[in-house]
Design a protein around this motif. Structure first.
Motif, PDB file in Angstrom:
ATOM      1  N   GLN A 174       0.768  -0.111  -3.323  1.00  0.00           N
ATOM      2  CA  GLN A 174       0.599   1.040  -2.233  1.00  0.00           C
ATOM      3  C   GLN A 174       1.384   1.965  -2.384  1.00  0.00           C
ATOM      4  N   ASP A 229       5.231  -4.312   0.926  1.00  0.00           N
ATOM      5  CA  ASP A 229       4.144  -3.040   1.449  1.00  0.00           C
ATOM      6  C   ASP A 229       4.853  -3.606   3.648  1.00  0.00           C
ATOM      7  N   ARG A 249       0.064  -3.844  -2.136  1.00  0.00           N
ATOM      8  CA  ARG A 249      -0.529  -3.986  -0.995  1.00  0.00           C
ATOM      9  C   ARG A 249      -0.886  -4.558  -0.069  1.00  0.00           C
TER      10      ARG A 249
END
Length: 471
Positions: free
Chosen positions: A59, A84, A127
């Protein structure tokens, strides 16, 4: 992120500072002076650059010098990533959502501090699907996270970014968390070890502390059992749970033979597919050969468990929609993805059931505990069918069809989140026809992480886990 251009196996293993080390091995090399933390961070960043255009796992990268906790701890100098949905000071926390613009965290989350106490070097954040709701890391309007064993397939969720990086050899270990299977599912999809600790074993998340029933546990995904064991021992060094027996550092199998129950199909009526059943039955045969007693068992669960968990899940999406402005002033719940919106709308239709749902979910502990009577562990599939292709569980699938698919897939993991019991996903010796890993899961009574790690060590020693670099 560049455009994906065809299926393949993707890995980053090479002759550099990281080599083929797991986290324990790399930390030992750093302590011996064979590798410096700076070299390990440099080469991990190079590995991430080499694979992430194909995998889409990262991310955000940490700018400037590597974010390191110093020279102490079991994993001193080992490069890693934080998922994240967990604050890391100075890096934005986006929760996988396009519904707001994330801002840099002002301080570390409590678990981040616990993870940093092990000495890891943080290179960035991985992510996840929006708010961690999905068992695959896919998006509406963005590229998915792809499985390094076969990039046409899901890496699992919600810790899919972390699992993809570790499976591909970009880093040896990465942060994951689990509110319904989100450590164990991507571990199973990507051929990793994923231990969901007992409730209270690690520090509680801010969200978990606010929930009427805390279903969230933080941990890691790794390529070896000893990394999972070393993480848990390091976490316990930072903070020992007052309500659970200590685990200590588990370093191998136990000589004690266990009585293990197993199930092939979920008590909610979902039948496992052929490859999944083969993974469980092969593991049963291995355990019996090793001298353990293994027998079928029925899991005691209320018939309403699946519907109740779905309602609770929907409640979380509803609460996020109500409180989203705490994440960003521009939060707009209309920009939440199809799964999040569907869960919220389903909860709004059923919100009056909430008191009964909470009462029944809390009672699950009693029925589930009865399943362990006379047994040390219970083994099951991690998932009811093998890893699906990208798109099968996409949030762009109409909600009614999507939730039907999810419930037919995630049929085993949520009960341990509700009850607070520890469970671990380990790779089986089986693989799908496309070569994808298949995981099996062991669960124990609350505080039983030592038994889980010991049985995982024994299976790993008897039939070492498949390595992506050997394929």
């Amino acid at each position: 992120m560049t455009t994906f251009d065809g299926p393949t196996i993707v890995h980053a293993f090479r002759d550099d500072a990281l080599g083929e080390h797991d986290a324990v091995g790399l930390a030992a090399a750093i302590r011996r002076g064979e590798v410096s933390p700076a070299e390990a961070a440099r080469d991990a960043r190079a590995r991430v650059r080499a694979v992430d255009a194909r995998l889409g796992a990262v991310q955000v990268h940490a700018d400037g010098p590597a974010h390191t906790a110093g020279t102490g701890g079991a994993f001193a100098g080992v490069p890693t990533f934080v998922k994240d949905n967990t604050d890391y000071q100075g890096l934005p926390t986006g929760h996988g959502s396009a519904s707001f613009r994330p801002k840099a965290a002002k301080q570390h989350a409590p678990f981040t501090r616990q993870l940093l106490s092990s000495g890891v070097t943080v290179l960035g954040k991985t992510r996840l699907p929006e708010f961690g709701f999905s068992p695959t890391t896919e998006y509406d309007g963005a590229e998915p996270v792809r499985n390094p064993w076969h990039t046409d397939y899901s890496a699992g969720g919600s810790s899919g970014g972390s699992a993809a990086l570790v499976a591909a050899g970009a880093v040896p270990i990465a942060h994951a968390n689990d509110g319904g299977g989100s450590i164990r599912i991507p571990a199973a999809c990507c051929g990793l070890v994923g231990l969901k600790p007992s409730r209270g074993r690690v520090v509680a998340s801010a969200l978990g502390r606010q929930l009427p029933l805390d279903i969230i546990s933080d941990g890691v995904v790794s390529r070896s059992v000893r990394d999972a064991a070393a993480f848990l021992a390091a976490a316990e060094t930072y903070r020992r749970s007052p309500g659970l027996p200590p685990v200590g550092l588990v370093e191998g199998p136990s000589a004690r033979r266990l009585r293990i129950g197993f199930v092939l199909d979920s008590p909610n009526g979902v039948h496992s597919d052929a490859s999944t059943r083969a993974a469980v039955t092969e593991t049963v045969a291995t355990l019996e050969r090793l001298g353990h007693t293994v027998e079928p068992v029925e899991l005691g669960m209320d018939p309403s468990f699946t519907d109740d968990f779905l309602t609770y899940w929907g409640m979380l999406s509803f609460l996020l929609g109500v409180t989203g402005r705490t994440l960003g002033a521009d939060f707009d719940r209309r920009r939440m993805d199809g799964l999040s919106r569907g869960l919220r709308e389903e909860y709004l239709r059923n919100w009056r059931r909430t008191p009964g749902v909470l009462r029944r979910l809390k009672r699950t502990k009693e029925a589930y505990a009865a399943s362990f009577r006379g047994l040390d562990l219970v083994m099951s599939p991690v998932l009811a069918h093998t890893t699906p292709p990208i798109g099968h569980l996409s949030p762009t699938v109409p909600y009614a069809k999507l939730i039907e698919r999810i419930l037919a897939y995630v049929a085993f993991t949520p009960v341990d989140n509700v009850v607070g019991t520890p469970s671990i996903s380990v790779p089986s010796a089986a693989a799908t026809p496309d070569g994808l890993p298949v995981g099996v899961m062991f669960a124990a009574r609350p505080g039983g992480e030592r038994k889980l790690l010991e049985i995982a060590f024994e299976l790993e020693a008897d039939r070492p886990f498949r390595r992506i670099q050997d394929q």
